[in-house]
Scaffold this active site. Structure first.
Site, PDB file in Angstrom:
ATOM      1  N   ASP A  42       0.849  -1.181   0.000  1.00 13.14           N
ATOM      2  CA  ASP A  42       0.000   0.000   0.000  1.00 13.14           C
ATOM      3  C   ASP A  42       0.895   1.244   0.000  1.00 13.14           C
ATOM      4  OD1 ASP A  42      -2.446   1.590   0.501  1.00 13.14           O
ATOM      5  OD2 ASP A  42      -1.557   1.878   2.479  1.00 13.14           O
ATOM      6  N   ASP A  79      -0.384   5.161   0.854  1.00 10.42           N
ATOM      7  CA  ASP A  79      -0.717   6.115   1.924  1.00 10.42           C
ATOM      8  C   ASP A  79      -0.823   5.413   3.266  1.00 10.42           C
ATOM      9  OD1 ASP A  79      -0.992   8.591   0.476  1.00 10.42           O
ATOM     10  OD2 ASP A  79      -2.781   7.747  -0.447  1.00 10.42           O
ATOM     11  N   LYS A 126      -8.241  -5.428  -3.224  1.00  7.82           N
ATOM     12  CA  LYS A 126      -6.802  -5.577  -3.481  1.00  7.82           C
ATOM     13  C   LYS A 126      -6.371  -7.041  -3.448  1.00  7.82           C
ATOM     14  CE  LYS A 126      -5.176  -1.081  -1.700  1.00  7.82           C
ATOM     15  NZ  LYS A 126      -4.248  -0.458  -0.726  1.00  7.82           N
ATOM     16  N   ASP A 146      -1.947  -0.806   5.799  1.00  8.00           N
ATOM     17  CA  ASP A 146      -2.291  -0.128   7.048  1.00  8.00           C
ATOM     18  C   ASP A 146      -3.779   0.134   7.218  1.00  8.00           C
ATOM     19  OD1 ASP A 146      -2.731   3.308   6.808  1.00  8.00           O
ATOM     20  OD2 ASP A 146      -2.440   2.051   5.053  1.00  8.00           O
ATOM     21  N   ASP A 150      -6.855  -2.882   2.873  1.00  3.03           N
ATOM     22  CA  ASP A 150      -5.710  -3.778   2.686  1.00  3.03           C
ATOM     23  C   ASP A 150      -5.955  -5.179   3.247  1.00  3.03           C
ATOM     24  OD1 ASP A 150      -4.021  -1.780   1.520  1.00  3.03           O
ATOM     25  OD2 ASP A 150      -3.700  -0.949   3.526  1.00  3.03           O
TER      26      ASP A 150
END
Length: 241
Positions: free
Chosen positions: A15, A17, A164, A187, A191
Site C-alpha cells: 500500500d 498512503d 486488493k 495499514d 488492505d
C-alpha cells in the site's frame, strides 16, 4: 492469524498512503531506498492503492519500480508500464450508488463531490465529510451491490467481490508466481483482503485492530518506518550486505 510455512518471496505488494508515507502523507525516504534495493535485487515491487492509474504511474516512475500496480482498491491492475490495464470493477454500478448517497446526504445539507472521476476506471472516491458507517447503512438498506471503504484519506465505493486481494491473485498469475510467493504490507481496511491473500501479510503499527488481526506480523514501527522494518525482516539477506 497463524503464519504460513515460509516460501521464497518473489514479489512485494505494498500500500502507499499510511504504509510507505508518514502521518502527513510524505513518502518515507528510507522506504524508497528499501524498495530500490528490492527492485535492484530482482524482486518485483507492486504499488497497491486506492489512487488513480495516472497518479500511480508518476509514483512508480519517481520511486523506481517497473510500473506494476494495483489501483482503485483492486478495481484495476497492470503488469509493468507497457502492460494491458485490466479493469475488474464496474464504475457504472459505483456511480449509481454514489448518486443515491449524494441525494440522501443532500437532504441533510451535506454535499458530496467526486474526486477525479474522469481519471478513474473502476471505483469512485469522494471526501471524508460524512460518516462512513452511515453510508454503509444506506447502501445495505437499499441493497446496493457496492462496498464503502474509508481509507483514512477518502471514501471509496467499489463493487462487491473486487478488492486488493482479488487483484493480487490475478496479478500473481500474470507474474507467473503463486500468491504464497508474495508479501503484502498495508495499514488500512482496504488492505485486509490483500494481507490475507499473500503468503506473508504485514500490517504496520498504525493500522487499526481489524487490519492488524488479518496480518501474519505487525511491525513495531509506524508508517514508513514500519514498512522498512518489515522488509528487512523478511528479506534479511538483501539488507545485511
Amino acid at each position: 492469524r497463524a503464519g504460513r510455512a515460509q516460501t521464497v518471496l518473489k514479489a512485494l505488494v505494498t500500500d502507499v498512503d499510511g504504509t510507505i508515507t508518514d502521518r502527513r502523507r510524505r513518502i518515507n525516504t528510507a522506504a524508497i531506498e528499501a524498495i530500490r534495493t528490492l527492485v535492484d535485487s530482482g524482486i518485483t515491487v507492486v504499488l497497491a492503492s486506492g489512487n488513480t492509474v495516472c497518479f500511480m504511474d508518476g509514483l512508480c516512475k519517481m520511486i523506481g519500480t517497473d510500473g506494476t500496480i494495483i489501483g482503485e482498491n483492486g478495481g484495476v491492475y497492470r503488469r509493468t508500464f507497457s502492460g494491458t490495464l485490466n479493469i475488474s470493477g464496474d464504475q457504472k454500478v459505483c456511480l449509481a450508488a454514489f448518486e443515491e448517497l449524494r441525494d440522501y446526504f443532500a437532504e441533510k445539507g451535506i454535499e458530496l463531490e467526486l474526486f477525479g472521476a474522469q481519471y478513474r476506471f473502476a471505483d469512485v472516491a469522494f471526501a471524508r465529510n460524512i460518516d462512513a458507517d452511515e453510508a454503509r447503512a444506506i447502501i445495505r438498506d437499499r441493497h446496493l451491490p457496492v462496498r464503502v471503504l474509508d481509507t483514512g484519506f477518502a471514501i471509496h465505493l467499489q463493487v462487491l467481490g473486487v478488492n486488493k486481494g482479488t487483484a493480487l491473485r490475478e496479478l500473481a498469475g500474470e507474474l507467473g508466481i503463486h500468491p504464497d510467493e508474495m508479501m503484502a504490507i498495508g495499514d488500512s481496511e482496504n488492505d485486509i483482503e490483500m494481507l490475507r491473500a499473500a503468503g506473508v501479510g504485514v500490517a504496520v503499527r498504525n493500522a487499526p485492530a481489524l487490519t492488524q488481526s488479518a496480518a501474519d506480523w505487525v511491525s513495531q514501527g509506524m508508517y514508513g518506518e514500519g514498512f522498512v522494518e518489515a522488509v528487512k525482516k523478511y528479506y534479511p539477506d538483501l539488507f545485511s550486505r
